[in-house]
Design a protein around this motif. Sequence first.
Motif, PDB file in Angstrom:
ATOM      1  N   THR A  26      71.532 123.862  92.283  1.00 46.48           N
ATOM      2  CA  THR A  26      71.371 124.968  91.342  1.00 46.48           C
ATOM      3  C   THR A  26      70.805 124.480  90.014  1.00 46.48           C
ATOM      4  N   ILE A  27      71.337 123.366  89.506  1.00 48.15           N
ATOM      5  CA  ILE A  27      70.834 122.798  88.249  1.00 48.15           C
ATOM      6  C   ILE A  27      69.363 122.411  88.395  1.00 48.15           C
ATOM      7  N   ALA A  28      69.018 121.769  89.512  1.00 51.73           N
ATOM      8  CA  ALA A  28      67.620 121.370  89.741  1.00 51.73           C
ATOM      9  C   ALA A  28      66.706 122.588  89.823  1.00 51.73           C
ATOM     10  N   ALA A  29      67.133 123.635  90.519  1.00 52.27           N
ATOM     11  CA  ALA A  29      66.308 124.850  90.640  1.00 52.27           C
ATOM     12  C   ALA A  29      66.141 125.539  89.297  1.00 52.27           C
ATOM     13  N   LEU A  30      67.241 125.648  88.545  1.00 53.38           N
ATOM     14  CA  LEU A  30      67.135 126.271  87.222  1.00 53.38           C
ATOM     15  C   LEU A  30      66.220 125.452  86.315  1.00 53.38           C
ATOM     16  N   GLY A  31      66.328 124.133  86.402  1.00 54.79           N
ATOM     17  CA  GLY A  31      65.455 123.267  85.617  1.00 54.79           C
ATOM     18  C   GLY A  31      64.000 123.443  85.986  1.00 54.79           C
ATOM     19  N   TRP A  32      63.732 123.510  87.309  1.00 56.72           N
ATOM     20  CA  TRP A  32      62.355 123.667  87.771  1.00 56.72           C
ATOM     21  C   TRP A  32      61.777 124.989  87.297  1.00 56.72           C
ATOM     22  N   TYR A  33      62.502 126.061  87.528  1.00 55.11           N
ATOM     23  CA  TYR A  33      61.994 127.377  87.140  1.00 55.11           C
ATOM     24  C   TYR A  33      62.031 127.584  85.636  1.00 55.11           C
ATOM     25  N   GLY A  34      62.829 126.799  84.933  1.00 55.51           N
ATOM     26  CA  GLY A  34      62.865 126.859  83.472  1.00 55.51           C
ATOM     27  C   GLY A  34      61.784 126.004  82.837  1.00 55.51           C
ATOM     28  N   GLY A  35      60.976 125.343  83.665  1.00 59.19           N
ATOM     29  CA  GLY A  35      59.865 124.552  83.144  1.00 59.19           C
ATOM     30  C   GLY A  35      60.213 123.108  82.838  1.00 59.19           C
ATOM     31  N   TYR A  36      61.340 122.616  83.289  1.00 59.47           N
ATOM     32  CA  TYR A  36      61.725 121.237  83.017  1.00 59.47           C
ATOM     33  C   TYR A  36      61.257 120.321  84.136  1.00 59.47           C
ATOM     34  N   ARG A  37      60.779 119.147  83.744  1.00 56.19           N
ATOM     35  CA  ARG A  37      60.305 118.164  84.712  1.00 56.19           C
ATOM     36  C   ARG A  37      60.757 116.774  84.285  1.00 56.19           C
ATOM     37  N   LEU A  38      60.936 115.887  85.266  1.00 53.55           N
ATOM     38  CA  LEU A  38      61.231 114.493  84.982  1.00 53.55           C
ATOM     39  C   LEU A  38      59.943 113.694  85.076  1.00 53.55           C
ATOM     40  N   ASN A  39      59.665 112.890  84.063  1.00 54.39           N
ATOM     41  CA  ASN A  39      58.537 111.978  84.133  1.00 54.39           C
ATOM     42  C   ASN A  39      59.071 110.603  84.504  1.00 54.39           C
ATOM     43  N   THR A  40      58.539 110.067  85.599  1.00 49.06           N
ATOM     44  CA  THR A  40      58.952 108.738  86.065  1.00 49.06           C
ATOM     45  C   THR A  40      57.778 107.766  86.070  1.00 49.06           C
ATOM     46  N   THR A  41      56.675 108.122  85.383  1.00 48.57           N
ATOM     47  CA  THR A  41      55.505 107.249  85.323  1.00 48.57           C
ATOM     48  C   THR A  41      55.391 106.646  83.926  1.00 48.57           C
ATOM     49  N   PRO A  42      54.796 105.452  83.807  1.00 47.89           N
ATOM     50  CA  PRO A  42      54.726 104.790  82.502  1.00 47.89           C
ATOM     51  C   PRO A  42      53.621 105.311  81.573  1.00 47.89           C
ATOM     52  N   SER A  43      52.831 106.299  81.997  1.00 49.26           N
ATOM     53  CA  SER A  43      51.757 106.798  81.141  1.00 49.26           C
ATOM     54  C   SER A  43      52.287 107.433  79.854  1.00 49.26           C
ATOM     55  N   TYR A  44      53.480 107.995  79.926  1.00 47.17           N
ATOM     56  CA  TYR A  44      54.144 108.605  78.769  1.00 47.17           C
ATOM     57  C   TYR A  44      55.621 108.269  78.867  1.00 47.17           C
ATOM     58  N   PRO A  45      56.409 108.498  77.803  1.00 45.43           N
ATOM     59  CA  PRO A  45      57.825 108.143  77.862  1.00 45.43           C
ATOM     60  C   PRO A  45      58.530 108.734  79.086  1.00 45.43           C
ATOM     61  N   LEU A  46      59.439 107.949  79.647  1.00 46.59           N
ATOM     62  CA  LEU A  46      60.209 108.369  80.804  1.00 46.59           C
ATOM     63  C   LEU A  46      61.283 109.368  80.380  1.00 46.59           C
ATOM     64  N   GLY A  47      61.603 110.288  81.269  1.00 41.71           N
ATOM     65  CA  GLY A  47      62.705 111.192  80.989  1.00 41.71           C
ATOM     66  C   GLY A  47      62.363 112.652  81.207  1.00 41.71           C
ATOM     67  N   LEU A  48      63.116 113.497  80.516  1.00 43.79           N
ATOM     68  CA  LEU A  48      63.027 114.944  80.688  1.00 43.79           C
ATOM     69  C   LEU A  48      61.981 115.547  79.755  1.00 43.79           C
ATOM     70  N   TRP A  49      61.093 116.334  80.347  1.00 44.55           N
ATOM     71  CA  TRP A  49      60.021 117.030  79.629  1.00 44.55           C
ATOM     72  C   TRP A  49      60.111 118.513  79.946  1.00 44.55           C
ATOM     73  N   ARG A  50      59.462 119.316  79.122  1.00 47.31           N
ATOM     74  CA  ARG A  50      59.434 120.759  79.357  1.00 47.31           C
ATOM     75  C   ARG A  50      57.995 121.247  79.294  1.00 47.31           C
ATOM     76  N   ILE A  51      57.661 122.164  80.188  1.00 48.80           N
ATOM     77  CA  ILE A  51      56.358 122.821  80.142  1.00 48.80           C
ATOM     78  C   ILE A  51      56.472 123.973  79.154  1.00 48.80           C
ATOM     79  N   GLN A  52      55.736 123.853  78.058  1.00 46.83           N
ATOM     80  CA  GLN A  52      55.738 124.866  76.996  1.00 46.83           C
ATOM     81  C   GLN A  52      54.511 125.761  77.197  1.00 46.83           C
ATOM     82  N   PRO A  53      54.692 127.064  77.285  1.00 50.03           N
ATOM     83  CA  PRO A  53      53.522 127.944  77.453  1.00 50.03           C
ATOM     84  C   PRO A  53      52.507 127.730  76.326  1.00 50.03           C
ATOM     85  N   LEU A  54      51.243 127.766  76.675  1.00 43.89           N
ATOM     86  CA  LEU A  54      50.161 127.626  75.696  1.00 43.89           C
ATOM     87  C   LEU A  54      49.624 129.011  75.405  1.00 43.89           C
ATOM     88  N   THR A  55      49.775 129.459  74.170  1.00 41.25           N
ATOM     89  CA  THR A  55      49.402 130.830  73.790  1.00 41.25           C
ATOM     90  C   THR A  55      48.084 130.875  73.025  1.00 41.25           C
TER      91      THR A  55
END
Length: 183
Positions: A26-55
């Motif tokens: 449930t937490i993973a689904a809410l996170g996914w649909y809430g726009g949250y993602r985990l970054n596990t690649t070294p191109s940018y800091p590791l951890g929790l990110w959010r997709i922010q709508p671009l207006t």
Amino acid sequence: MTTMRRRAQRTTTVRLLTSATVALTTIAALGWYGGYRLNTTPSYPLGLWRIQPLTRGVRVGDRLFICPPDNNVFRLAKERSYLRLGLCPGGFGPLIKTVVATAGQRVGIDGFVTIDDIPLPHSFTVTRDGQGRPLTEFAGGVIPRGFLFLHSGFVGSYDSRYFGPIPQSGMLGLAQEVFTYVP
């Protein structure tokens, strides 16, 4: 220990494990649909990110979540583990990259990237990946309408230095750090 007592303990254990699994799902689904993602690649800091709508329109300097197109270049990148698995078309995970050129700008690549003849910092290219496999630089040229040239300052990043501009239509939104760290 009696059989009934063991059975009761097993039932309690199964219920706890089931409850924990449901809670995590449930937490993973809410996170996914809430726009949250985990970054596990070294191109940018590791951890929790959010997709922010671009207006507004995309601008140079915007850091985006974007789905790569489902084509042979990205299928090979997935085979080589340059890309993570995800829910974008083709089974790719979205990329986090910074926009460094938009439609009409000229990109040149000859060991490093230039945008409209200005060198891009931290843009050196390599001819082989970490496994010794060949990498080909993008040939350069003017960015077409509806496309973006993406970059990460991480030397090992798989970005437009190699795959060229990609369609803006794959953009999911701005990439916003929530809880990240640099190892």
